[in-house]
Design a protein around this motif. Structure first.
Motif, PDB file in Angstrom:
ATOM      1  N   HIS A  99      40.834  38.369  40.106  1.00  9.80           N
ATOM      2  CA  HIS A  99      39.781  38.169  39.116  1.00  9.80           C
ATOM      3  C   HIS A  99      39.129  37.253  39.768  1.00  9.80           C
ATOM      4  O   HIS A  99      39.203  35.821  39.801  1.00  9.80           O
ATOM      5  CB  HIS A  99      40.286  37.804  37.778  1.00  9.80           C
ATOM      6  N   THR A 137      34.916  45.705  44.982  1.00 11.61           N
ATOM      7  CA  THR A 137      35.161  45.208  43.662  1.00 11.61           C
ATOM      8  C   THR A 137      35.326  46.121  42.687  1.00 11.61           C
ATOM      9  O   THR A 137      34.748  47.242  42.916  1.00 11.61           O
ATOM     10  CB  THR A 137      33.830  44.187  43.532  1.00 11.61           C
ATOM     11  N   HIS A 175      46.100  40.377  39.559  1.00  9.63           N
ATOM     12  CA  HIS A 175      45.906  41.477  38.629  1.00  9.63           C
ATOM     13  C   HIS A 175      46.302  43.032  39.509  1.00  9.63           C
ATOM     14  O   HIS A 175      46.201  42.863  40.696  1.00  9.63           O
ATOM     15  CB  HIS A 175      44.707  41.840  37.889  1.00  9.63           C
ATOM     16  N   VAL A 229      43.321  47.876  34.426  1.00  7.11           N
ATOM     17  CA  VAL A 229      43.678  46.869  35.093  1.00  7.11           C
ATOM     18  C   VAL A 229      44.580  46.203  34.276  1.00  7.11           C
ATOM     19  O   VAL A 229      44.326  46.078  33.100  1.00  7.11           O
ATOM     20  CB  VAL A 229      42.677  45.964  35.358  1.00  7.11           C
ATOM     21  N   TYR A 232      36.800  42.216  39.424  1.00  7.83           N
ATOM     22  CA  TYR A 232      38.214  42.009  40.302  1.00  7.83           C
ATOM     23  C   TYR A 232      37.847  42.653  41.668  1.00  7.83           C
ATOM     24  O   TYR A 232      37.020  43.433  42.058  1.00  7.83           O
ATOM     25  CB  TYR A 232      39.183  43.082  39.815  1.00  7.83           C
ATOM     26  N   ALA A 288      44.675  42.890  43.025  1.00 11.14           N
ATOM     27  CA  ALA A 288      43.300  42.408  42.900  1.00 11.14           C
ATOM     28  C   ALA A 288      43.133  41.046  42.501  1.00 11.14           C
ATOM     29  O   ALA A 288      44.119  40.487  41.645  1.00 11.14           O
ATOM     30  CB  ALA A 288      42.421  43.195  41.925  1.00 11.14           C
TER      31      ALA A 288
END
Length: 161
Positions: free
Chosen positions: A58, A35, A65, A114, A39, A56
């Protein structure tokens, strides 16, 4: 809204393993994944010009993302410049500028940012990729639209400093 944890103590990012898992995000066991803030990294995307990219999830919004981990930043001055630049860039709000939602320096001193995941399986459809898909040339109307969008974004960013 953007976030930086650069002033917090302790590592923000767990080590990122080699992970090319093709499973859809909804089928992943996110408890065993690395993580970065809120994310969860799900799979590696095609590398970008400036470094590694990861798809990723959220954890709160369940939205996709892209985590961009840049290859520069070995020197403290580079990391300071990165954070200053991200603070300014994250305030930009334009339809043709990808919004920076989160940025930081990881435990190894690598800058990261991000953004929302847009595009196809590998992320953003760049003008270069679009040109290749079109066989190397655009129609006059496509070229005009692409130039207008690009120039609009550049003009807006310049006007914001």
């Amino acid at each position: 809204m953007f976030t930086s944890l650069a002033n917090t103590t302790g590592p923000v990012v767990r080590s990122i393993p080699q992970c090319d898992d093709p499973l859809p995000v909804l089928l992943l066991d996110t408890t065993s994944r690395p993580t970065i803030g809120p994310y969860v990294l799900t799979r590696r995307l095609a590398a970008g010009v400036l470094g590694d990219r990861w798809l990723a999830l959220h954890t709160r919004t369940q939205s996709s993302h892209v985590v961009n981990r840049f290859g520069f930043g070995r020197e403290a001055i580079d990391r300071t410049r990165f954070l200053d630049t991200m603070n300014r860039a994250a305030t930009l709000n334009h339809p043709h500028i990808l919004k920076i939602e989160y940025f930081d320096i990881d435990e190894r001193g690598k800058p990261m940012a991000v953004t929302q995941f847009v595009g196809d399986r590998d992320g953003v459809l760049t003008l270069e990729m679009f040109l290749r898909q079109k066989g190397g040339s655009l129609s006059v109307e496509e070229a005009k639209r692409a130039a207008e969008q690009l120039l609009s974004a550049v003009a807006y960013a310049q006007s914001e400093g």
